[in-house]
Design a protein around this motif. Structure first.
Motif, short mmCIF file in Angstrom:
data_model
loop_
_atom_site.label_atom_id
_atom_site.label_comp_id
_atom_site.label_asym_id
_atom_site.label_seq_id
_atom_site.Cartn_x
_atom_site.Cartn_y
_atom_site.Cartn_z
N SER A 196 17.47 18.06 -12.79
CA SER A 196 18.80 17.81 -13.33
C SER A 196 18.71 17.11 -14.67
O SER A 196 17.66 16.59 -15.06
CB SER A 196 19.62 16.97 -12.36
OG SER A 196 19.08 15.65 -12.27
N THR A 197 19.84 17.09 -15.37
CA THR A 197 19.88 16.40 -16.66
C THR A 197 19.60 14.91 -16.50
O THR A 197 18.89 14.31 -17.31
CB THR A 197 21.26 16.61 -17.32
OG1 THR A 197 21.48 18.01 -17.52
CG2 THR A 197 21.35 15.89 -18.65
N ALA A 198 20.17 14.30 -15.46
CA ALA A 198 19.95 12.88 -15.22
C ALA A 198 18.47 12.58 -14.95
O ALA A 198 17.94 11.57 -15.42
CB ALA A 198 20.80 12.39 -14.05
N GLN A 199 17.81 13.45 -14.22
CA GLN A 199 16.38 13.26 -13.95
C GLN A 199 15.58 13.35 -15.24
O GLN A 199 14.66 12.56 -15.47
CB GLN A 199 15.88 14.30 -12.95
CG GLN A 199 16.36 14.08 -11.53
CD GLN A 199 15.90 15.19 -10.61
OE1 GLN A 199 16.42 16.30 -10.64
NE2 GLN A 199 14.91 14.90 -9.79
N PHE A 200 15.91 14.31 -16.08
CA PHE A 200 15.21 14.45 -17.35
C PHE A 200 15.46 13.25 -18.25
O PHE A 200 14.55 12.74 -18.92
CB PHE A 200 15.65 15.73 -18.06
CG PHE A 200 14.99 15.94 -19.38
CD1 PHE A 200 13.67 16.32 -19.46
CD2 PHE A 200 15.70 15.75 -20.55
CE1 PHE A 200 13.05 16.51 -20.69
CE2 PHE A 200 15.09 15.93 -21.79
CZ PHE A 200 13.77 16.31 -21.85
N LEU A 201 16.70 12.74 -18.27
CA LEU A 201 17.02 11.57 -19.08
C LEU A 201 16.28 10.34 -18.59
O LEU A 201 15.86 9.49 -19.39
CB LEU A 201 18.53 11.33 -19.08
CG LEU A 201 19.40 12.37 -19.80
CD1 LEU A 201 20.87 12.03 -19.64
CD2 LEU A 201 19.01 12.46 -21.27
N ALA A 202 16.13 10.21 -17.27
CA ALA A 202 15.37 9.09 -16.72
C ALA A 202 13.93 9.14 -17.19
O ALA A 202 13.33 8.11 -17.55
CB ALA A 202 15.44 9.10 -15.20
N SER B 153 13.54 9.23 -11.90
CA SER B 153 13.61 10.68 -12.01
C SER B 153 13.42 11.35 -10.65
O SER B 153 14.15 12.28 -10.29
CB SER B 153 12.56 11.18 -13.00
OG SER B 153 12.64 12.57 -13.16
N VAL B 154 12.47 10.85 -9.88
CA VAL B 154 12.25 11.39 -8.54
C VAL B 154 13.38 10.99 -7.61
O VAL B 154 13.88 11.81 -6.82
CB VAL B 154 10.89 10.90 -7.99
CG1 VAL B 154 10.71 11.33 -6.54
CG2 VAL B 154 9.75 11.42 -8.85
N PHE B 155 13.82 9.75 -7.70
CA PHE B 155 14.87 9.23 -6.82
C PHE B 155 16.17 10.02 -6.98
O PHE B 155 16.86 10.30 -6.00
CB PHE B 155 15.11 7.75 -7.14
CG PHE B 155 16.40 7.21 -6.58
CD1 PHE B 155 16.55 6.98 -5.23
CD2 PHE B 155 17.47 6.93 -7.42
CE1 PHE B 155 17.74 6.49 -4.71
CE2 PHE B 155 18.66 6.44 -6.92
CZ PHE B 155 18.80 6.22 -5.56
N LEU B 156 16.52 10.39 -8.20
CA LEU B 156 17.78 11.11 -8.44
C LEU B 156 17.77 12.51 -7.83
O LEU B 156 18.82 13.15 -7.75
CB LEU B 156 18.05 11.20 -9.94
CG LEU B 156 18.39 9.88 -10.63
CD1 LEU B 156 18.54 10.06 -12.13
CD2 LEU B 156 19.66 9.28 -10.04
N GLY B 157 16.62 12.97 -7.41
CA GLY B 157 16.56 14.26 -6.74
C GLY B 157 16.59 14.17 -5.23
O GLY B 157 16.41 15.17 -4.54
N THR B 158 16.82 12.96 -4.69
CA THR B 158 16.85 12.75 -3.25
C THR B 158 18.28 12.52 -2.76
O THR B 158 19.21 12.30 -3.55
CB THR B 158 15.99 11.53 -2.87
OG1 THR B 158 16.58 10.34 -3.43
CG2 THR B 158 14.58 11.68 -3.40
N ASP B 159 18.44 12.54 -1.43
CA ASP B 159 19.76 12.31 -0.84
C ASP B 159 20.24 10.87 -1.02
O ASP B 159 21.44 10.61 -1.03
CB ASP B 159 19.73 12.65 0.66
CG ASP B 159 19.48 14.13 0.91
OD1 ASP B 159 19.79 14.94 0.00
OD2 ASP B 159 18.96 14.48 1.99
N ARG B 160 19.31 9.94 -1.17
CA ARG B 160 19.69 8.54 -1.33
C ARG B 160 20.49 8.32 -2.61
O ARG B 160 21.32 7.40 -2.69
CB ARG B 160 18.46 7.64 -1.35
CG ARG B 160 17.65 7.67 -0.07
CD ARG B 160 16.39 6.84 -0.24
NE ARG B 160 16.68 5.40 -0.27
CZ ARG B 160 15.88 4.50 -0.83
NH1 ARG B 160 14.77 4.89 -1.41
NH2 ARG B 160 16.20 3.23 -0.80
N ALA B 161 20.26 9.14 -3.60
CA ALA B 161 20.96 8.98 -4.87
C ALA B 161 22.44 9.31 -4.76
O ALA B 161 23.23 8.90 -5.61
CB ALA B 161 20.31 9.86 -5.94
N VAL B 162 22.81 10.04 -3.74
CA VAL B 162 24.22 10.40 -3.56
C VAL B 162 25.05 9.19 -3.15
O VAL B 162 26.16 8.98 -3.65
CB VAL B 162 24.36 11.53 -2.51
CG1 VAL B 162 25.83 11.87 -2.29
CG2 VAL B 162 23.58 12.76 -2.95
#
Length: 206
Positions: free
Chosen positions: A38-44, A86-95
């Motif tokens: 995602s864009t947020a992951q790339f920005l992180a 970056s990894v965290f934003l791709g998990t369910d916890r980030a929701v």
């Protein structure tokens, strides 16, 4: 001296990746490398690497061992936090963004690292202005609560780092994507003599 040289080379490499990664990402065809990020992951990833570059550059200019080592550690931890986010934003916890120690701790460290990097890059006034904006933002939330439930400081820190309107939000996306490309193009154009060529043409026409 060898450590300072290594820090300088690390700064140059990290800085080059920060500058050229957004352009390369846009050039990658859909469905190839980078798909699913995602864009947020790339920005992180970009923020973590940019912080690494700032602190590594600072470490390369410090002659004392103690501060140089502290800046080196800070650079490595900042890059690690960027990768973690970056990894965290791709998990369910980030929701749901629970107030877990790891999530809140990384958010708080990232905010402090960004402010410190602001001191090194833009000077203390920039860092003071950013810190004031953070504090006043929370004060506004407290005053706006009207005696009701106040947003916890930990939740506010999470919002500032992980939220869509926070550090990794639209503003940074605009700076990293179109603005950085135009800045890079302008720098290359000026270095190649394009500015002087246009000036000569204008003077001849005039």
């Amino acid at each position: 001296i060898a450590a300072r040289g290594l820090a300088h080379r690390a700064y140059l490499l990290a800085g080059a990746v920060v500058v050229f990664a957004p352009i390369l990402r846009e050039m990658i065809p859909a469905g190839r490398l980078g798909a699913g990020v995602s864009t947020a992951q790339f920005l992180a990833f970009e923020v973590g690497l940019a912080l690494f570059a700032v602190f590594a550059r600072r470490a390369s200019t410090v002659s004392a061992k103690g501060p140089g080592l502290a800046l080196t550690v800070l650079a490595v931890v900042s890059a690690g936090c960027g990768l973690w986010i970056s990894v965290f934003l791709g998990t369910d916890r980030a929701v749901f963004l629970p107030l877990a120690p790891d999530i809140v701790g990384v958010a708080c460290f990232t905010l402090v690292a960004v402010l410190l990097a602001g001191v090194f890059v833009g000077g203390r006034p920039i860092a003071y202005l950013a810190a004031a904006a953070i504090v006043l933002g929370y004060v506004g939330l407290v005053l706006g609560a009207g005696g009701g439930a106040v947003l916890p400081v930990a939740s506010y820190a999470n919002y500032l780092v992980y939220g869509s309107e926070g550090l990794l939000g639209r503003a940074l996306d605009i700076m990293v994507d179109p603005v950085l490309a135009f800045v890079l193009f302008g720098a290359v154009f000026e270095a190649s003599g394009g500015g002087r060529a246009i000036s000569r043409v204008a003077l001849r026409i005039a």
